[in-house]
Design a protein around this motif. Sequence first.
Motif, mmCIF file in Angstrom:
data_model
loop_
_atom_site.group_PDB
_atom_site.id
_atom_site.type_symbol
_atom_site.label_atom_id
_atom_site.label_comp_id
_atom_site.label_asym_id
_atom_site.label_seq_id
_atom_site.Cartn_x
_atom_site.Cartn_y
_atom_site.Cartn_z
ATOM 1 N N ASP A 48 -13.344 -8.066 6.665
ATOM 2 C CA ASP A 48 -13.564 -7.665 8.054
ATOM 3 C C ASP A 48 -12.292 -7.089 8.675
ATOM 4 O O ASP A 48 -12.302 -6.656 9.817
ATOM 5 C CB ASP A 48 -14.058 -8.868 8.873
ATOM 6 C CG ASP A 48 -13.167 -10.086 8.667
ATOM 7 O OD1 ASP A 48 -12.282 -10.016 7.772
ATOM 8 O OD2 ASP A 48 -13.353 -11.075 9.380
ATOM 9 N N GLU A 49 -11.210 -7.068 7.892
ATOM 10 C CA GLU A 49 -9.974 -6.546 8.477
ATOM 11 C C GLU A 49 -9.889 -5.030 8.339
ATOM 12 O O GLU A 49 -10.729 -4.401 7.679
ATOM 13 C CB GLU A 49 -8.777 -7.214 7.776
ATOM 14 C CG GLU A 49 -8.691 -8.700 8.083
ATOM 15 C CD GLU A 49 -7.574 -9.365 7.308
ATOM 16 O OE1 GLU A 49 -6.415 -9.106 7.649
ATOM 17 O OE2 GLU A 49 -7.876 -10.102 6.367
ATOM 18 N N SER A 50 -8.849 -4.456 8.955
ATOM 19 C CA SER A 50 -8.723 -2.993 8.921
ATOM 20 C C SER A 50 -8.396 -2.532 7.503
ATOM 21 O O SER A 50 -7.868 -3.289 6.680
ATOM 22 C CB SER A 50 -7.605 -2.548 9.856
ATOM 23 O OG SER A 50 -6.350 -2.825 9.259
ATOM 24 N N ILE A 51 -8.722 -1.276 7.240
ATOM 25 C CA ILE A 51 -8.523 -0.721 5.903
ATOM 26 C C ILE A 51 -7.057 -0.821 5.491
ATOM 27 O O ILE A 51 -6.726 -1.226 4.375
ATOM 28 C CB ILE A 51 -8.958 0.769 5.884
ATOM 29 C CG1 ILE A 51 -10.470 0.877 6.072
ATOM 30 C CG2 ILE A 51 -8.528 1.454 4.597
ATOM 31 C CD1 ILE A 51 -11.267 0.629 4.828
ATOM 32 N N VAL A 52 -6.166 -0.473 6.428
ATOM 33 C CA VAL A 52 -4.739 -0.487 6.108
ATOM 34 C C VAL A 52 -4.288 -1.899 5.726
ATOM 35 O O VAL A 52 -3.617 -2.122 4.731
ATOM 36 C CB VAL A 52 -3.928 0.032 7.316
ATOM 37 C CG1 VAL A 52 -2.431 -0.012 6.987
ATOM 38 C CG2 VAL A 52 -4.356 1.439 7.661
ATOM 39 N N ARG A 53 -4.726 -2.848 6.537
ATOM 40 C CA ARG A 53 -4.380 -4.244 6.282
ATOM 41 C C ARG A 53 -4.905 -4.669 4.905
ATOM 42 O O ARG A 53 -4.215 -5.322 4.127
ATOM 43 C CB ARG A 53 -4.996 -5.102 7.402
ATOM 44 C CG ARG A 53 -4.666 -6.578 7.313
ATOM 45 C CD ARG A 53 -3.281 -6.893 7.866
ATOM 46 N NE ARG A 53 -2.847 -8.220 7.414
ATOM 47 C CZ ARG A 53 -1.984 -8.419 6.430
ATOM 48 N NH1 ARG A 53 -1.434 -7.394 5.798
ATOM 49 N NH2 ARG A 53 -1.639 -9.646 6.060
ATOM 50 N N GLN A 54 -6.152 -4.252 4.650
ATOM 51 C CA GLN A 54 -6.752 -4.605 3.351
ATOM 52 C C GLN A 54 -5.944 -4.024 2.196
ATOM 53 O O GLN A 54 -5.736 -4.657 1.178
ATOM 54 C CB GLN A 54 -8.194 -4.095 3.276
ATOM 55 C CG GLN A 54 -9.167 -4.947 4.048
ATOM 56 C CD GLN A 54 -10.594 -4.591 3.680
ATOM 57 O OE1 GLN A 54 -10.939 -4.473 2.525
ATOM 58 N NE2 GLN A 54 -11.435 -4.420 4.697
ATOM 59 N N PHE A 55 -5.494 -2.764 2.411
ATOM 60 C CA PHE A 55 -4.728 -2.135 1.329
ATOM 61 C C PHE A 55 -3.410 -2.860 1.121
ATOM 62 O O PHE A 55 -2.987 -3.083 -0.008
ATOM 63 C CB PHE A 55 -4.479 -0.653 1.626
ATOM 64 C CG PHE A 55 -3.685 0.026 0.547
ATOM 65 C CD1 PHE A 55 -4.263 0.255 -0.701
ATOM 66 C CD2 PHE A 55 -2.365 0.396 0.742
ATOM 67 C CE1 PHE A 55 -3.553 0.861 -1.712
ATOM 68 C CE2 PHE A 55 -1.640 0.994 -0.275
ATOM 69 C CZ PHE A 55 -2.231 1.229 -1.502
ATOM 70 N N LYS A 57 -2.793 -5.963 1.657
ATOM 71 C CA LYS A 57 -3.060 -7.206 0.933
ATOM 72 C C LYS A 57 -3.329 -6.928 -0.542
ATOM 73 O O LYS A 57 -2.830 -7.616 -1.437
ATOM 74 C CB LYS A 57 -4.266 -7.932 1.557
ATOM 75 C CG LYS A 57 -3.910 -8.635 2.855
ATOM 76 C CD LYS A 57 -5.143 -9.172 3.520
ATOM 77 C CE LYS A 57 -5.394 -10.626 3.168
ATOM 78 N NZ LYS A 57 -6.568 -11.153 3.910
ATOM 79 N N TYR A 58 -4.125 -5.857 -0.768
ATOM 80 C CA TYR A 58 -4.503 -5.478 -2.130
ATOM 81 C C TYR A 58 -3.246 -5.165 -2.954
ATOM 82 O O TYR A 58 -3.035 -5.699 -4.040
ATOM 83 C CB TYR A 58 -5.412 -4.261 -2.049
ATOM 84 C CG TYR A 58 -5.809 -3.631 -3.357
ATOM 85 C CD1 TYR A 58 -6.796 -4.224 -4.158
ATOM 86 C CD2 TYR A 58 -5.245 -2.436 -3.774
ATOM 87 C CE1 TYR A 58 -7.182 -3.624 -5.340
ATOM 88 C CE2 TYR A 58 -5.625 -1.836 -4.953
ATOM 89 C CZ TYR A 58 -6.595 -2.434 -5.737
ATOM 90 O OH TYR A 58 -6.964 -1.833 -6.908
ATOM 91 N N ALA A 59 -2.374 -4.319 -2.362
ATOM 92 C CA ALA A 59 -1.153 -3.932 -3.067
ATOM 93 C C ALA A 59 -0.258 -5.155 -3.282
ATOM 94 O O ALA A 59 0.344 -5.319 -4.343
ATOM 95 C CB ALA A 59 -0.406 -2.856 -2.280
ATOM 96 N N GLY A 60 -0.197 -6.011 -2.262
ATOM 97 C CA GLY A 60 0.617 -7.204 -2.375
ATOM 98 C C GLY A 60 0.154 -8.079 -3.536
ATOM 99 O O GLY A 60 0.949 -8.547 -4.340
#
Lengths: 328, 324, 303, 321
Positions: A48-55, A57-60
């Motif tokens: 449910d978070e923003s795309i940028v935030r998701q990315f 987290k994903y990259a992290g």
Amino acid sequence: MALGVIAGVTVITFTLSQVVPSDPARLYAGARARPEQVAAIRQQLGLDESIVRQFQKYAGRLLRGDLGESFRTRRPIVEDLKVFLPATLELVLLSTIVALVGGISIGVLAAADHGKAFDTLGRLVTISGVSIPAFWLAILFQLLFFSSLGWLPAGGRIGRDVLLEAPIHVRTGFHLVDAALQGNWFAWRDALRHLVLPTAVLATYPVALVARMTRAAMLEVLTEPYITAAEAAGLPRRTILFRLALKNALIPTLTVLGLSFAYSRTGAVLIELVFSWPGLGKYVTDAIVRTDFPVIVGVTLVVTVIYVSINLVIDLVQLVLDPRIELK
Amino acid sequence: MSGELLRVTGLEVDFETPFGLSRALRGVSFAVESGEVFGLVGESGCGKTLTGRTILGLVPPNAHVRGSVSLHGRNLEELSPKRRREVRGRQLGMIFQNPGQALNPVFTVGQQMAAIVRHHRSLRGRELRARTRTLLHEVGLPNPGEIINAYPHHLSGGMQQRVMIGMALASEPELLIADEPTTALDVTIQAQILSLLTTLSERHRVAVLLITHDMGVVAATCKRVAVLYAGRVVEEGPVTTVFSQPYHPYTRGLLASLPEPEKRSQDLPVILGSVPSGLEALPGCAFAPRCDSALPACKDTAPPEVRFEPSHRTECHLYDSEGR
Amino acid sequence: MMTPAGFAQRLFGSLVRDPVKTGGTVWFFRRDRIAVTSLVALTVICASALFAPFLTRHPNQGRGEPNIVERFQAPSQSHPFGTDQLGRDVYARVLFGGRSSLLSAFAVVILAAGFGTVMGAVAGFIGGWLDEAIMRATDIFLAFPPLLLAITIATVLEPGLKNTVLAISVTWWPWYARIVRGLTLTLRERHFVKAAQVMGVSRPTIIRRHVLPNILAPVLVQGTLDLGSAILTVSGLNFLGLGVRPPTADWGTMISEGRLFVQSGVWWVATFPGLAIFVSSLAFNLLGDGIQVAADPRTRRLS
Amino acid sequence: MLMHIRGLTVSYPAVGGWLGGRRRSVTVLEDLDLELAEGETLGVVGESGSGKTTLANALLGLVPVERGEVSFQGADLLRLRAKMVRRVTREIQIVFQNPYSALNPRLRVFDAVAEPLRAHREAAPTEIDEHVPHLLREVGLTPEFLDRHPHELSGGQAQRVVLARALALNPKLLVLDEPTAALDISVQAQILNLLRRLQREHGLAYLFISHDLSVVQHLSDRIAVMYLGQVVESGPAEEIFGHPQHPYTIELLEAVPTLHPERRTSQDTLPATVPSPAYPPTGCRVHPRCPLVEERCRREQPALATFQNREARCHLLTEAG
């Protein structure tokens, strides 16, 4: 450079996992989940978070070596890879060696015999090699060597009797290495027998590719004035072919070697399926059937990183071989 | 200077092409004496490079060779490929138009020279290195120690050509075939290389067959010259007489068409038309269609060989057999 | 098969060279009996896919209608390639299967070559940051193992013929972009292009008259060579069940179905469609190879 | 004066240093001054690396110019607006060394020659149909060549086509970049004669670039000798060839093989090879290969000084006055 490519690859895999038409949370929750459960999972997964935030987290997560969990088994993908990757690597490495040795020899001999019988035969055989669908060849081999002749096993990585009587203790994950370390020659022979057909099928395309490439490169090199100069100096043909020209020809061929290695891994997807080889390919094909995106994306990412590193190594080898390339 | 080293007699080379049989050489004959610098001149397509290659026995597989190439009276065309290769390696050497392409880019100068020296002298280790240095020194390279470890692309064109000459000398050949050795080089470098070739020829008594399109180069370096036209030698003789008193109309036309100080601001005499292709049948004199002084006989009868002095000959209908 | 088979030619082809005398090329091509045979074979293959309904007595089975009573019949007079698990005539299905296989192969090459050519030409001509951006994009796409990327895309986009074609094209266009960019850059340095600039010929005219015609021929040759690999890749994805949906016939799908029965002695269901893939891919490769050899002045150095 | 070149400087960026750490630029033309009168031939000679071809490219706007001034018929070419440039530069055309690479292999002779006319909307299609055969006759080709493709032409014929195309816009100046280097001797004479005739009939000025001194000598009114991006000596052709003053010019002329070696004065050849333009020597650029080198030459770069009838760049000459 290589890092940039990997970053780009990450963005694309992330994008792909975003455009998945079906709702990952629903898939994850299972078919009979109630809406509030799905919503909870969505929140839990951070969907449910923003795309940028998701990315971010994903990259992290990727940086920490975490590829996520399989939708289906809920197991961390990294754990699965530890089981499946060595099986594929064993197959791929073996077939790459076969491809190199076979391909380069055929290529050089064909070039040496340019325009004559071996060359023409070589042309037909190698073009057939790049034209034959590997998964079909695998089936034909099973028909011939297992069903008709009964010489070799149809599939799998190891026989059941080995598992029962003399199991291999996993250390490196490569059966041949592990069995040898253990001195378990019964298992070693069995593992080798299981490797023959998949390796042969997997090597078909790269052998042909490397052979054609080597031949083309050799023919090109053989028309160079420095070869004429060597001939004029009276050097024996064997020296010219194998000591001089081959080094020139190998430089462009190397690029293809990287590619053929790449092929071996992707071709493995289909071939592992046919030979029930418990490797990455089978892992992925199972995931396809179950639309298990994290697995597909995770495997793609891992394989890409391996591929990029191999190309890096090849670039370095080329640097060593070719004095004309200066460090840029 | 004593005795005949190389004799090429009636050398013919044909190629199969999509358009039929192409006659690249139509009977080339000339002789080179031991230790002399001999020029082979002609325009592009006249067959001069091919003549050099045929002498070495390095023709493409689709070429048909007739005639003879003899070294010290022994016909090389009759040798087995293996013997031929030995002769090529020991008695003949070759240098090329573009030294940058004739050196293998992925081996150092030392490695390339060593491969050849080792083959001819079966030297090892320290001796091998010493011999390589000597050769590099011989061709006027000031610092052999550095050059040995250099790759060809580190060297200038002039240095590359010196290395090539050194490699060709490795087997102490009796004949060096130099195919346009200075065409790719600047004039000042050209002068250096040509003087190196003459010096080496005198010092080691190596004969040089200098293949070139440049009359000036021939005048500056050669003792005798053969002029090629359409795969045939039309005139052969000492450079001084051939250039000062050319007999064949082609030689004359060619020399006249060169720009020289005294012809400044004038139109140059030209040879009209173009060189015939190997596909054309030439029953008479190949030059007849472009010749100002062509006789009726030139068209369909092969011209006779005419000798003026013992060593100056031409093939032309304009002179009768006594040479007038 | 996953990497386009024309790779060798990509690095070594006659692509950057001048077009040679056409008379010679045709002569060499005609003398190449293998290439001519494959041209004939391809014509036959395409024609039989096109006219499939008229070449079999079971066009409906070719389209997918089951015929349970005749399951697993071995090849015979009435069913030359036998029948499959639903009793359908394998010969008819191979004929019909050619339609989707060939069509998608052509589609892949046209899409990839079209998009790649445009991107490559733009990169080569306009240069600057656009060139940089396009080239970095090709780097990234080339870093993916082609089949895996195609699988991922095809899975994400939902399996189907269109998406399979799209997925493969996505992994292939960078090749064409690179070739075309390289060609454009060399052409830009050619004297006739410089001369045109000096004469004041406008940029669009230079591109239209001097650059594009000299790029298209090599791209077409490359396309022919890639058709062989396209067939293999398409059928690979179909084999995985990511392409055509049953009951439509497709060579890759048929092999995947037939594979399950091979070990119980039913060899024909998987063998014949595989043979079809092999023969057509082989023919494209031989044809491309023949054109390549004929067009390359170095391999025909005769005089 | 038709053209005036002042302080023309061209550099290429080059990556140097390990791992490309240092960016440096290579100056291939440095402060070049040249003039060219209408109907005159200026021969530019020099060895490889001297910058002759860069000069041609700079004049035609094919490489970016760092600084300097090129005034052509009173207009500063480097500072004109794009539209104006097109109008002025049509008066300058170029002929390259290799005619086959200067012709698009896919265009017929007619289309090649018609191209500049079409580009400048110079003539209606019917006029082009008439004008192109006329141009071909001008360079000694018959109209039967109109439908041929470049590969069906001999080298000499192809170079004639290139000349016809260059003449199409009635230029005032032709830049000839080694126009006969790729041709046979007998064909070279034909092209040289043709160039002389065209100059006479059209009042053309030539900037004739070549490494072949005998060819340059044959055609040129004035000569500029270049070395590593600079003019070291320039003046009337007879003077330069008859009484060369600069040590480099003397050595260069000595090196040319002639048909009459007996006329040669000395057999000396230049010892060193040409240094790379990327690392030009300090002081006088010629000093590492100059037989008369003095201490001062190693430190100071000599300026281009004018003598009676020529300009030269040499400390020794300046001192001698």
